[in-house]
Design a protein around this motif. Structure first.
Motif, mmCIF file in Angstrom:
data_model
loop_
_atom_site.group_PDB
_atom_site.id
_atom_site.type_symbol
_atom_site.label_atom_id
_atom_site.label_comp_id
_atom_site.label_asym_id
_atom_site.label_seq_id
_atom_site.Cartn_x
_atom_site.Cartn_y
_atom_site.Cartn_z
ATOM 1 N N PHE A 1 49.994 43.011 42.920
ATOM 2 C CA PHE A 1 48.931 42.631 42.002
ATOM 3 C C PHE A 1 48.077 41.550 42.654
ATOM 4 N N ASP A 2 47.238 41.977 43.595
ATOM 5 C CA ASP A 2 46.392 41.051 44.337
ATOM 6 C C ASP A 2 45.022 40.944 43.678
ATOM 7 N N ASP A 3 44.038 40.499 44.421
ATOM 8 C CA ASP A 3 42.709 40.287 43.855
ATOM 9 C C ASP A 3 42.048 41.580 43.385
ATOM 10 N N ARG A 4 42.385 42.725 43.978
ATOM 11 C CA ARG A 4 41.811 43.994 43.509
ATOM 12 C C ARG A 4 42.287 44.310 42.093
ATOM 13 N N TYR A 5 43.571 44.057 41.842
ATOM 14 C CA TYR A 5 44.109 44.284 40.504
ATOM 15 C C TYR A 5 43.457 43.315 39.513
ATOM 16 N N ALA A 6 43.344 42.064 39.908
ATOM 17 C CA ALA A 6 42.729 41.067 39.028
ATOM 18 C C ALA A 6 41.287 41.452 38.716
ATOM 19 N N TYR A 7 40.536 41.925 39.707
ATOM 20 C CA TYR A 7 39.158 42.355 39.481
ATOM 21 C C TYR A 7 39.105 43.564 38.559
ATOM 22 N N ALA A 8 39.993 44.530 38.770
ATOM 23 C CA ALA A 8 40.007 45.722 37.922
ATOM 24 C C ALA A 8 40.307 45.351 36.468
ATOM 25 N N ARG A 9 41.271 44.470 36.257
ATOM 26 C CA ARG A 9 41.606 44.029 34.888
ATOM 27 C C ARG A 9 40.423 43.279 34.271
ATOM 28 N N PHE A 10 39.767 42.427 35.064
ATOM 29 C CA PHE A 10 38.603 41.704 34.559
ATOM 30 C C PHE A 10 37.519 42.693 34.131
ATOM 31 N N ALA A 11 37.238 43.692 34.959
ATOM 32 C CA ALA A 11 36.207 44.681 34.640
ATOM 33 C C ALA A 11 36.566 45.455 33.376
ATOM 34 N N GLN A 12 37.826 45.827 33.221
ATOM 35 C CA GLN A 12 38.259 46.540 32.015
ATOM 36 C C GLN A 12 38.090 45.673 30.778
ATOM 37 N N GLU A 13 38.529 44.446 30.864
ATOM 38 C CA GLU A 13 38.424 43.546 29.715
ATOM 39 C C GLU A 13 36.967 43.245 29.383
ATOM 40 N N ALA A 14 36.129 43.032 30.397
ATOM 41 C CA ALA A 14 34.707 42.766 30.160
ATOM 42 C C ALA A 14 34.043 43.964 29.498
ATOM 43 N N HIS A 15 34.384 45.168 29.969
ATOM 44 C CA HIS A 15 33.812 46.366 29.357
ATOM 45 C C HIS A 15 34.291 46.513 27.911
ATOM 46 N N ALA A 16 35.568 46.230 27.679
ATOM 47 C CA ALA A 16 36.105 46.338 26.314
ATOM 48 C C ALA A 16 35.412 45.354 25.368
ATOM 49 N N ARG A 17 35.084 44.177 25.855
ATOM 50 C CA ARG A 17 34.459 43.167 25.001
ATOM 51 C C ARG A 17 32.949 43.298 24.893
ATOM 52 N N PHE A 18 32.298 43.641 26.003
ATOM 53 C CA PHE A 18 30.836 43.601 26.021
ATOM 54 C C PHE A 18 30.174 44.943 26.317
ATOM 55 N N GLY A 19 30.936 45.923 26.770
ATOM 56 C CA GLY A 19 30.363 47.207 27.190
ATOM 57 C C GLY A 19 30.154 48.164 26.037
ATOM 58 N N GLY A 20 29.892 49.398 26.382
ATOM 59 C CA GLY A 20 29.717 50.442 25.380
ATOM 60 C C GLY A 20 28.343 50.405 24.754
ATOM 61 N N GLU A 21 28.215 51.012 23.581
ATOM 62 C CA GLU A 21 26.928 51.108 22.892
ATOM 63 C C GLU A 21 26.436 49.748 22.414
ATOM 64 N N SER A 22 27.363 48.945 21.909
ATOM 65 C CA SER A 22 26.983 47.643 21.385
ATOM 66 C C SER A 22 27.337 46.570 22.402
ATOM 67 N N HIS A 23 26.407 45.687 22.670
ATOM 68 C CA HIS A 23 26.669 44.607 23.618
ATOM 69 C C HIS A 23 27.044 43.322 22.907
ATOM 70 N N ARG A 24 27.361 43.432 21.625
ATOM 71 C CA ARG A 24 27.804 42.253 20.884
ATOM 72 C C ARG A 24 29.247 41.933 21.245
ATOM 73 N N MET A 25 29.583 40.694 21.172
ATOM 74 C CA MET A 25 30.956 40.274 21.452
ATOM 75 C C MET A 25 31.832 40.632 20.272
ATOM 76 N N ARG A 26 32.947 41.281 20.528
ATOM 77 C CA ARG A 26 33.910 41.647 19.479
ATOM 78 C C ARG A 26 34.830 40.493 19.220
ATOM 79 N N ARG A 27 35.198 40.310 17.962
ATOM 80 C CA ARG A 27 36.137 39.231 17.615
ATOM 81 C C ARG A 27 37.385 39.795 17.018
#
Length: 97
Positions: A71-97
């Motif tokens: 679990f090196d920096d590539r894994y950390a980057y992939a997890r960051f990208a997934q989490e960022a997409h889950a929070r800010f991606g998709g149709e709505s760019h609003r932050m989910r709470r």
């Protein structure tokens, strides 16, 4: 509880999407693995597998082996990208709470 995202894309569905909406086209890479051969897929690569009988009707058998990836920096980057997409991606760019 943690949910796991699951993609249902197949080479056939990607080809159909390319015909209906060329802007969203994703061209699959199709590989045929013959008897005695192996295919290595890097960690976190999305893939779809189909098994077919050979020309003589013999059944197909696949053996999978997973190993613990580091679990090196590539894994950390992939997890960051997934989490960022889950929070800010998709149709709505609003932050989910």
């Amino acid at each position: 509880r943690r949910e796991v995202a699951w993609s249902s894309a197949t080479p056939a569905s990607l080809r159909a999407l390319a015909r209906t909406n060329p802007r969203d086209a994703v061209i699959p890479i199709v590989v045929v693995v013959e008897a005695g051969e192996a295919l290595y897929l890097p960690a976190m690569w999305y893939h779809h597998v189909e098994q077919r009988r050979d020309g003589g009707g013999e059944p197909a058998v696949a053996v999978n082996y997973w190993y613990d990836m580091s679990f090196d920096d590539r894994y950390a980057y992939a997890r960051f990208a997934q989490e960022a997409h889950a929070r800010f991606g998709g149709e709505s760019h609003r932050m989910r709470r």
